[in-house]
Design an enzyme around this catalytic site. Structure first.
Site, mmCIF file in Angstrom:
data_model
loop_
_atom_site.group_PDB
_atom_site.id
_atom_site.type_symbol
_atom_site.label_atom_id
_atom_site.label_comp_id
_atom_site.label_asym_id
_atom_site.label_seq_id
_atom_site.Cartn_x
_atom_site.Cartn_y
_atom_site.Cartn_z
ATOM 1 N N ASP A 276 -16.734 -5.345 -5.822
ATOM 2 C CA ASP A 276 -16.736 -4.499 -4.586
ATOM 3 C C ASP A 276 -15.724 -3.567 -4.488
ATOM 4 O O ASP A 276 -14.703 -3.596 -5.134
ATOM 5 C CB ASP A 276 -16.632 -5.819 -3.229
ATOM 6 C CG ASP A 276 -17.482 -5.173 -2.118
ATOM 7 O OD1 ASP A 276 -17.366 -3.827 -1.896
ATOM 8 O OD2 ASP A 276 -17.733 -6.023 -1.381
ATOM 9 N N GLU A 480 -18.511 -5.661 8.423
ATOM 10 C CA GLU A 480 -17.531 -6.454 7.863
ATOM 11 C C GLU A 480 -16.629 -7.268 8.715
ATOM 12 O O GLU A 480 -17.183 -7.877 9.745
ATOM 13 C CB GLU A 480 -16.819 -5.839 6.826
ATOM 14 C CG GLU A 480 -17.679 -5.198 5.700
ATOM 15 C CD GLU A 480 -16.939 -4.480 4.473
ATOM 16 O OE1 GLU A 480 -16.213 -5.430 3.779
ATOM 17 O OE2 GLU A 480 -17.355 -3.406 4.086
#
Length: 589
Positions: A276, A480
């Site tokens: 990521d 997120e």
């Protein structure tokens, strides 16, 4: 690979930000991959401008010694969501609601496949060949800030949505295609390489904390969170992105047992594993050398290191030259990356086609998004008001309707996070689309009076003598960890607006725009005559009006349990003591 130097191999393993990708950088470091953070996409960036930019970078990649083409990537989690004028589809939680029957076999997977195909076309319209999608997390706790990126709390539903979305993005894998685990991307101008994310267990962290720790036994990880990845591999997914989260205290980016042992060896995945954003840096703070060694040794093939790429390349080169990381691990990583590039036809057709520009935000795709909105809305309550039967559908003719709420006339709010910006935005000028308010106005007959007020006063409501009210409220955009929420209440002034309006109008419809179930206290629910869960519907608000006024029937079913109280979380279908407010699969017609 026999012709490649160590620097050329490590260049293929490196993914950098476009802002750092000068011609000299591409040439000197043999960079093979680039992500495009949408937060720095200029407003009104045209498809032609996208293509010119990407083709220029590709030209620099092809000018290197071996001429290996660059793979340009972007997040596309609900359509090509960083491109101005693109079609923004409902977020995954809404797509998980697209069902017709109250059973476990009631999905509408072909809709999701068509959305994947449309997303691929719009990505190709801007020159993008690789998308970080789909998110195949199984969200078990709505307090998690990424829960709207998950199709459902039910792994069986997530599996089905996974295989159809990947087929839409990459194309249908032929029945006799090679062997299990080999990536497949249909060549030509219409498909993109997909990325299943985030491996594994990110939807099961304790307390729903983003990037947190999934404390669970192996059996739970294997039966709840792993099945969608097995499906993705069988469907030929090109890549798998690792999660920032941990499993029982060990960072996933450094978990060799799961990445190499399970994903690559046991599940036979032969695409590439990507970190990521700066994920390798977060393995161990203040010890970068250890983090690189742990991440690459665990099985990461492509490292998303957008800004500190020189440091990464220098560190990894040193570790290979000193024998800390064996050349076999580097060769495995590069072979996987090149396998995907060859499979998708990138060597034969490295440049973007300017003629694809008409696909961006096409009328056909907007109609598809409108259809997805219609099928995703869930009718939770529809009381008889005593005057004309159930509150919904609303009349188009001769009524006087009050439209209220923060989300009725805010395109950014109805799209949610990951829309033009990472955290999403507020307002109606972020991209092109139809707000719920404008959809209502265009649906009713000219004889029907529609008045809009964000937060109307008691005096306005009482003097207005409205026959019906539509209150559209919900969460403001987030993404997120910024979306982690321990209370899950409807943000103000939403609660106040509901109370003020529904106390004073005989037929009061509430449309809740949110990425997850929110708290509905009994006293609040009793005021509401009709309640609709609209999730995050995207740019095509007309799909909401289609159902409110009866042009289409409600068919959506809850893709996740609607809880009674936050203190009871997590609560999921199949739990021993299952006492929801609205159960999984619930939805009125």
């Amino acid at each position: 690979m026999e012709r490649m130097s160590l620097s050329e191999k490590i260049g293929q393993m490196t993914q950098i930000d476009r802002s750092r990708a000068t011609t000299d950088v591409m040439s000197n470091y043999c960079i093979g991959n680039q992500p495009k953070p949408g937060d720095r996409t200029p407003h009104n960036f045209s498809s032609r401008k996208w293509i010119m930019t990407i083709n220029k970078l590709q030209e620099a990649a092809l000018a290197t010694r071996l001429g290996i083409p660059m793979l340009y990537a972007i997040d596309a989690v609900h359509g090509h969501n960083y491109a101005y004028r693109s079609t923004i589809f409902p977020h995954n939680v809404g797509l998980g609601a697209t069902r017709k029957k109250k059973t476990f076999d009631f999905r509408d997977p072909q809709l999701v496949k068509r959305i994947g195909a449309a997303t691929a076309l719009e990505a190709r319209a801007t020159g993008v060949r690789y998308v970080f999608s789909p998110t195949i997390a199984v969200c078990r706790d709505p307090r998690w800030g990424r829960c709207y990126e998950s199709y459902s709390e039910d792994p069986a539903l997530v599996k089905l949505m996974t295989e159809t979305m990947i087929a839409g993005l990459e194309g249908d894998i032929p029945p006799n295609y090679s062997i299990k685990g080999v990536p497949f991307v249909e060549t030509g101008q219409t498909k993109v390489a997909a990325c299943a994310k985030h491996f594994v267990g990110d939807g099961g962290t304790s307390g729903g904390v983003d990037r947190g720790n999934a404390e669970m036994p192996w059996k739970e990880l294997a039966t709840v969170h792993l099945p969608p990845y097995s499906t993705a591999i069988l469907k030929g997914v090109a890549s798998v992105m690792l999660s920032y989260s941990s499993w029982n205290g060990q960072k996933m980016h450094a978990n060799r047992r799961l990445v190499t042992g399970l994903l690559k060896t046991r599940l036979k995945f032969r695409g590439f594993v990507i970190s990521d954003f700066d994920g390798i840096d977060k393995i161990k703070d203040a010890n970068y050398s250890y983090s690189v060694e742990a991440g690459i040794s665990a099985g990461i093939d492509m490292v998303m290191t957008p800004y500190e790429f020189r440091k990464f390349i220098r560190t990894l080169t040193y570790q290979v030259e000193k024998g800390i990381i064996p050349m076999t691990r580097i060769d495995d990583a590069v072979a996987r990356i090149l396998r995907v590039k060859f499979t998708m036809g990138l060597f034969e057709n490295p440049y973007a086609d300017v003629e694809m520009g008409s696909q961006l935000g096409s009328e056909e795709h907007r109609e598809l998004a409108r259809e997805a909105v219609r099928k995703s809305l869930v009718l939770l309550k529809n009381d008889d008001t005593g005057r004309r039967g159930p509150s919904l559908p609303l009349p188009k003719y001769g009524a006087k309707i009050l439209v209220a709420g923060t989300h009725a006339n805010n395109l950014g709010y109805q799209c949610g996070g990951w829309t033009m910006q990472w955290q999403g935005q507020s307002g109606n000028n972020i991209t092109q689309g139809t707000t719920i308010l404008s959809a209502i106005a265009s649906t009713v007959d000219p004889s029907t009076e529609v008045l809009y007020s964000v937060d109307p006063s008691a005096e306005l409501i009482e003097l207005g003598n409205f026959s019906h009210a539509i209150v559209v409220v919900g969460e403001v955009p987030y993404a997120e960890f910024d979306g982690d929420n321990g209370n899950l209440t409807i943000p103000e002034p939403g609660l106040t607006t509901i109370s003020n309006v529904c106390d004073r109008v005989v037929s009061c419809v509430v449309v809740l725009v949110s990425g997850r179930p929110l708290v509905l206290e009994p006293h609040l629910l009793s005021k509401i005559h009709a309640l609709v869960a609209a999730w995050l519907p995207g740019t095509e608000g007309q799909g909401v009006a289609d159902l409110l006024f009866g042009d289409w029937p409600f068919t959506g079913r809850l893709p996740r349990t609607w809880f009674k109280r936050v203190v009871l979380l997590p609560i999921n279908v199949g739990d021993r003591n299952y006492l929801p407010l609205f159960p999984f699969g619930f939805g009125l017609t």
